[in-house]
Design an enzyme around this catalytic site. Structure first.
Site, PDB file in Angstrom:
ATOM      1  N   HIS A  20       1.274  -0.923   0.595  1.00 15.01           N
ATOM      2  CA  HIS A  20       0.182  -0.271   0.156  1.00 15.01           C
ATOM      3  C   HIS A  20       0.562   1.240  -0.326  1.00 15.01           C
ATOM      4  O   HIS A  20       2.161   0.708   0.665  1.00 15.01           O
ATOM      5  CB  HIS A  20      -0.802  -0.043   0.706  1.00 15.01           C
ATOM      6  CG  HIS A  20      -2.091  -1.474   0.802  1.00 15.01           C
ATOM      7  ND1 HIS A  20      -3.105  -0.831   0.970  1.00 15.01           N
ATOM      8  CD2 HIS A  20      -2.112  -2.660   1.298  1.00 15.01           C
ATOM      9  CE1 HIS A  20      -4.106  -1.594   0.332  1.00 15.01           C
ATOM     10  NE2 HIS A  20      -3.285  -2.911   1.264  1.00 15.01           N
ATOM     11  N   ALA A  48       9.533 -20.910   7.294  1.00 11.40           N
ATOM     12  CA  ALA A  48       8.307 -20.868   7.952  1.00 11.40           C
ATOM     13  C   ALA A  48       7.726 -19.620   8.312  1.00 11.40           C
ATOM     14  O   ALA A  48       8.718 -19.154   9.144  1.00 11.40           O
ATOM     15  CB  ALA A  48       7.837 -22.397   8.602  1.00 11.40           C
ATOM     16  N   ALA A  86      13.592 -18.832   9.371  1.00 10.29           N
ATOM     17  CA  ALA A  86      12.077 -19.223   9.874  1.00 10.29           C
ATOM     18  C   ALA A  86      11.582 -17.380  10.498  1.00 10.29           C
ATOM     19  O   ALA A  86      12.195 -16.853  11.847  1.00 10.29           O
ATOM     20  CB  ALA A  86      11.718 -20.502  10.765  1.00 10.29           C
TER      21      ALA A  86
END
Length: 178
Positions: A101, A130, A148
């Site tokens: 945005h 992850a 991760a």
């Protein structure tokens, strides 16, 4: 009238894709999922695996190499363009975001301020851990590992091991000795 028809078609397409990508990762279903993405305008290699709940939108600006693994719950926004090389592992709930945005000046409304699209390029033999987030405009070099939970805001060179918020280079993968 045109807007309502277009809206209906977009929502119906999203529903079909959501339903298809909730299915398990059986090989024949992975082929069907790849066919769907190709039908929607993506370029998809061979041997791509999609665990359930992968979400890719709007699809048309996506290129995926061979033997890529999209783990459970991966989210990919492709408005700015996303390119994924060969033999890439994308961990559980990782996000690859090629759209962001616009932040307007103070006093101006945030809603409706617009978007900025920048491509994300992921090289060959990359492992994205992850819960990692790859932000728009980022390039990840061949052989890189993203730990991760990392948030990648800047380019990561080849064979780098990066982690943290924001992600920093921790080390480099070592060449295999003879």
């Amino acid at each position: 009238m045109y807007k309502s028809i277009r809206s209906f078609l977009v929502i119906t397409t999203e529903f079909i894709q959501y339903t298809l990508f909730c299915l398990p990762r059986y090989p024949f279903l992975n082929i069907i999922k790849s066919m769907w993405l190709k039908l929607m305008g993506a370029k998809i290699g061979k041997g791509v695996i999609y665990y359930p709940h992968v979400w890719i939108a709007p699809v048309k600006n996506l290129t995926v190499g061979d033997n890529v693994d999209f783990a459970l719950g991966v989210l990919v926004t492709t408005s700015g363009g996303v390119s994924v090389g060969d033999r890439v592992l994308i961990g559980y709930r990782a996000q690859i975001l090629s759209r962001n945005h616009v932040i307007p000046e103070a006093g101006l409304p945030i809603y409706g301020a617009g978007h900025i699209d920048k491509p994300v390029n992921i090289g060959n033999d990359v492992w994205i851990g992850a819960n990692s987030v790859i932000l728009s405009g980022v390039n990840i070099g061949d052989g890189a590992v993203i730990a991760a939970g990392s948030i990648v805001t800047k380019d990561i060179p080849a064979n780098a091991i990066a982690g943290g918020v924001p992600a920093q280079i921790i080390n480099y993968r070592q060449e295999q000795s003879a």
